[in-house]
Design a protein around this motif. Structure first.
Motif, PDB file in Angstrom:
ATOM      1  N   ALA B  58      39.793  33.189  45.025  1.00 44.71           N
ATOM      2  CA  ALA B  58      40.052  33.861  43.741  1.00 44.71           C
ATOM      3  C   ALA B  58      41.007  35.035  43.905  1.00 44.71           C
ATOM      4  N   GLY B  59      41.829  34.976  44.936  1.00 41.81           N
ATOM      5  CA  GLY B  59      42.766  36.070  45.171  1.00 41.81           C
ATOM      6  C   GLY B  59      43.783  36.220  44.050  1.00 41.81           C
ATOM      7  N   GLY B  60      44.109  35.108  43.402  1.00 44.13           N
ATOM      8  CA  GLY B  60      45.080  35.153  42.319  1.00 44.13           C
ATOM      9  C   GLY B  60      44.629  35.992  41.141  1.00 44.13           C
ATOM     10  N   LEU B  61      43.309  36.157  41.024  1.00 46.08           N
ATOM     11  CA  LEU B  61      42.783  36.970  39.934  1.00 46.08           C
ATOM     12  C   LEU B  61      42.431  38.377  40.406  1.00 46.08           C
ATOM     13  N   GLY B  62      42.690  38.663  41.678  1.00 47.45           N
ATOM     14  CA  GLY B  62      42.442  40.013  42.186  1.00 47.45           C
ATOM     15  C   GLY B  62      40.985  40.316  42.482  1.00 47.45           C
ATOM     16  N   ILE B  63      40.126  39.277  42.498  1.00 52.43           N
ATOM     17  CA  ILE B  63      38.694  39.501  42.690  1.00 52.43           C
ATOM     18  C   ILE B  63      38.429  40.155  44.049  1.00 52.43           C
ATOM     19  N   ASP B  64      39.226  39.769  45.072  1.00 50.64           N
ATOM     20  CA  ASP B  64      39.021  40.330  46.407  1.00 50.64           C
ATOM     21  C   ASP B  64      39.212  41.842  46.398  1.00 50.64           C
ATOM     22  N   ARG B  65      40.235  42.297  45.680  1.00 53.37           N
ATOM     23  CA  ARG B  65      40.489  43.735  45.604  1.00 53.37           C
ATOM     24  C   ARG B  65      39.385  44.458  44.851  1.00 53.37           C
ATOM     25  N   PHE B  66      38.917  43.823  43.752  1.00 56.49           N
ATOM     26  CA  PHE B  66      37.802  44.427  43.018  1.00 56.49           C
ATOM     27  C   PHE B  66      36.599  44.553  43.936  1.00 56.49           C
ATOM     28  N   MET B  67      36.369  43.526  44.749  1.00 55.29           N
ATOM     29  CA  MET B  67      35.189  43.475  45.589  1.00 55.29           C
ATOM     30  C   MET B  67      35.134  44.619  46.590  1.00 55.29           C
ATOM     31  N   ILE B  68      36.272  44.937  47.212  1.00 58.06           N
ATOM     32  CA  ILE B  68      36.229  46.004  48.211  1.00 58.06           C
ATOM     33  C   ILE B  68      36.375  47.384  47.580  1.00 58.06           C
ATOM     34  N   GLY B  69      36.501  47.427  46.250  1.00 61.89           N
ATOM     35  CA  GLY B  69      36.510  48.721  45.576  1.00 61.89           C
ATOM     36  C   GLY B  69      37.887  49.235  45.223  1.00 61.89           C
ATOM     37  N   ASP B  70      38.934  48.432  45.472  1.00 63.52           N
ATOM     38  CA  ASP B  70      40.281  48.825  45.068  1.00 63.52           C
ATOM     39  C   ASP B  70      40.526  48.364  43.628  1.00 63.52           C
ATOM     40  N   THR B  71      39.807  48.993  42.690  1.00 70.49           N
ATOM     41  CA  THR B  71      39.859  48.492  41.314  1.00 70.49           C
ATOM     42  C   THR B  71      41.272  48.522  40.743  1.00 70.49           C
ATOM     43  N   GLY B  72      41.992  49.592  41.025  1.00 72.23           N
ATOM     44  CA  GLY B  72      43.336  49.731  40.465  1.00 72.23           C
ATOM     45  C   GLY B  72      44.253  48.603  40.898  1.00 72.23           C
ATOM     46  N   LEU B  73      44.260  48.335  42.204  1.00 73.96           N
ATOM     47  CA  LEU B  73      45.103  47.247  42.712  1.00 73.96           C
ATOM     48  C   LEU B  73      44.607  45.898  42.195  1.00 73.96           C
ATOM     49  N   GLY B  74      43.276  45.797  42.017  1.00 77.62           N
ATOM     50  CA  GLY B  74      42.713  44.557  41.471  1.00 77.62           C
ATOM     51  C   GLY B  74      43.240  44.288  40.074  1.00 77.62           C
ATOM     52  N   VAL B  75      43.254  45.334  39.245  1.00 80.42           N
ATOM     53  CA  VAL B  75      43.783  45.180  37.884  1.00 80.42           C
ATOM     54  C   VAL B  75      45.251  44.773  37.955  1.00 80.42           C
ATOM     55  N   GLY B  76      45.991  45.406  38.864  1.00 83.68           N
ATOM     56  CA  GLY B  76      47.403  45.074  39.032  1.00 83.68           C
ATOM     57  C   GLY B  76      47.599  43.611  39.378  1.00 83.68           C
ATOM     58  N   LYS B  77      46.737  43.128  40.272  1.00 82.65           N
ATOM     59  CA  LYS B  77      46.844  41.730  40.678  1.00 82.65           C
ATOM     60  C   LYS B  77      46.462  40.790  39.543  1.00 82.65           C
ATOM     61  N   LEU B  78      45.431  41.173  38.814  1.00 81.70           N
ATOM     62  CA  LEU B  78      44.943  40.331  37.714  1.00 81.70           C
ATOM     63  C   LEU B  78      46.000  40.196  36.626  1.00 81.70           C
ATOM     64  N   LEU B  79      46.665  41.302  36.296  1.00 75.49           N
ATOM     65  CA  LEU B  79      47.599  41.282  35.173  1.00 75.49           C
ATOM     66  C   LEU B  79      48.932  40.631  35.523  1.00 75.49           C
ATOM     67  N   THR B  80      49.203  40.420  36.816  1.00 79.37           N
ATOM     68  CA  THR B  80      50.501  39.866  37.164  1.00 79.37           C
ATOM     69  C   THR B  80      50.384  38.496  37.830  1.00 79.37           C
TER      70      THR B  80
END
Lengths: 138, 111
Positions: B58-80
């Motif tokens: 689920a890296g394409g949706l940024g879930i990995d970043r959300f998981m480790i607590g990098d919410t900001g980068l996760g949102v960035g990944k999700l939106l792009t």
């Protein structure tokens, strides 16, 4: 890889630059031929649009002033346009004045988004938007 | 703290940290007060193996970043769309290191 101010600014600035180049590239090419852009790997491989599919088309519609069309393509386009307009200016301002207001803002937003009260509605909105994307057949 | 306890901690939690940090962690844990042991031994760390599986799926949706607590980068990944797929692929290789760094940040609160 701890995120510090310069790294964040670097990532944001690169992302915005890539975004501008990408928008320029596809607006030159005219996406109107069967209304498809192949920028998304998820869609390319699975044929299912991802939550943010259609946002390039949305951004281009916004640039042409078609606000309703942009909303119909993908509301996320609004957020992207806002970020792409604000982030570079803010980064340049911060670099000139040697402050880190954007970094502090980023950290504050991150902490705000981590609250369950905020996170759960946002996740639901994204999922609803995703379902809408799939039914629209972007 | 007791060296034996510290070694036990390192043995069971070593995989959560960068290898070049382990020595430093060990030395600082030995210098640490005994009263911190209870909190330290019950602290949960993020498993790099889990995050890379999440990143692959689920890296394409940024879930990995959300998981480790990098919410900001996760949102960035999700939106792009996962940075148009490129960031997703980069993160397949970066996410384990990022997870270990996050764990290091977490343990640093106690050291």
């Amino acid at each position: 890889m701890t995120l510090n101010r310069n790294k964040l600014y670097w990532i944001l600035f690169t992302a915005c630059t890539v975004g501008y180049v990408w928008i320029y590239f596809i607006s030159e090419k005219q996406f109107t031929e069967n209304n498809q852009i192949n920028g998304c790997l998820i869609k390319h491989f699975t044929n299912i649009p991802c939550p943010s599919c259609g946002s390039s088309r949305s951004v281009i519609s916004l640039l042409n002033g078609d606000f309703i069309v942009a909303l119909n393509f993908n509301p996320i386009g609004y957020i992207i346009v806002l970020t792409m307009l604000v982030a570079p200016v803010w980064i340049i301002m911060d670099t000139i004045t040697k402050t880190n207001s954007l970094f502090n803002f980023y950290l504050k937003t991150e902490n705000y988004l981590k609250k369950l009260k905020v996170a759960i509605p946002l996740i639901l909105i994204i999922i609803m938007n995703w379902i809408w994307n799939i039914t629209k057949g972007l | 703290m007791d060296a034996q306890k510290v070694d036990m901690f390192i043995m069971s939690n070593g995989k959560f940290f960068e290898s070049h940090h382990i020595n430093d962690i060990r030395e600082r844990l030995i210098a640490l007060d005994e009263s911190k042991w209870a909190i330290l031994s019950t602290t949960q760390f993020k498993d790099p193996t889990t995050t890379i599986i999440v990143s692959l799926l689920a890296g394409g949706l940024g879930i990995d970043r959300f998981m480790i607590g990098d919410t900001g980068l996760g949102v960035g990944k999700l939106l792009t769309c996962g940075g148009m797929g490129i960031w997703t692929i980069i993160d397949w290789f970066m996410i384990q290191k990022a997870t270990r760094e996050k764990n290091m940040q977490k343990i640093q609160q106690f050291l």
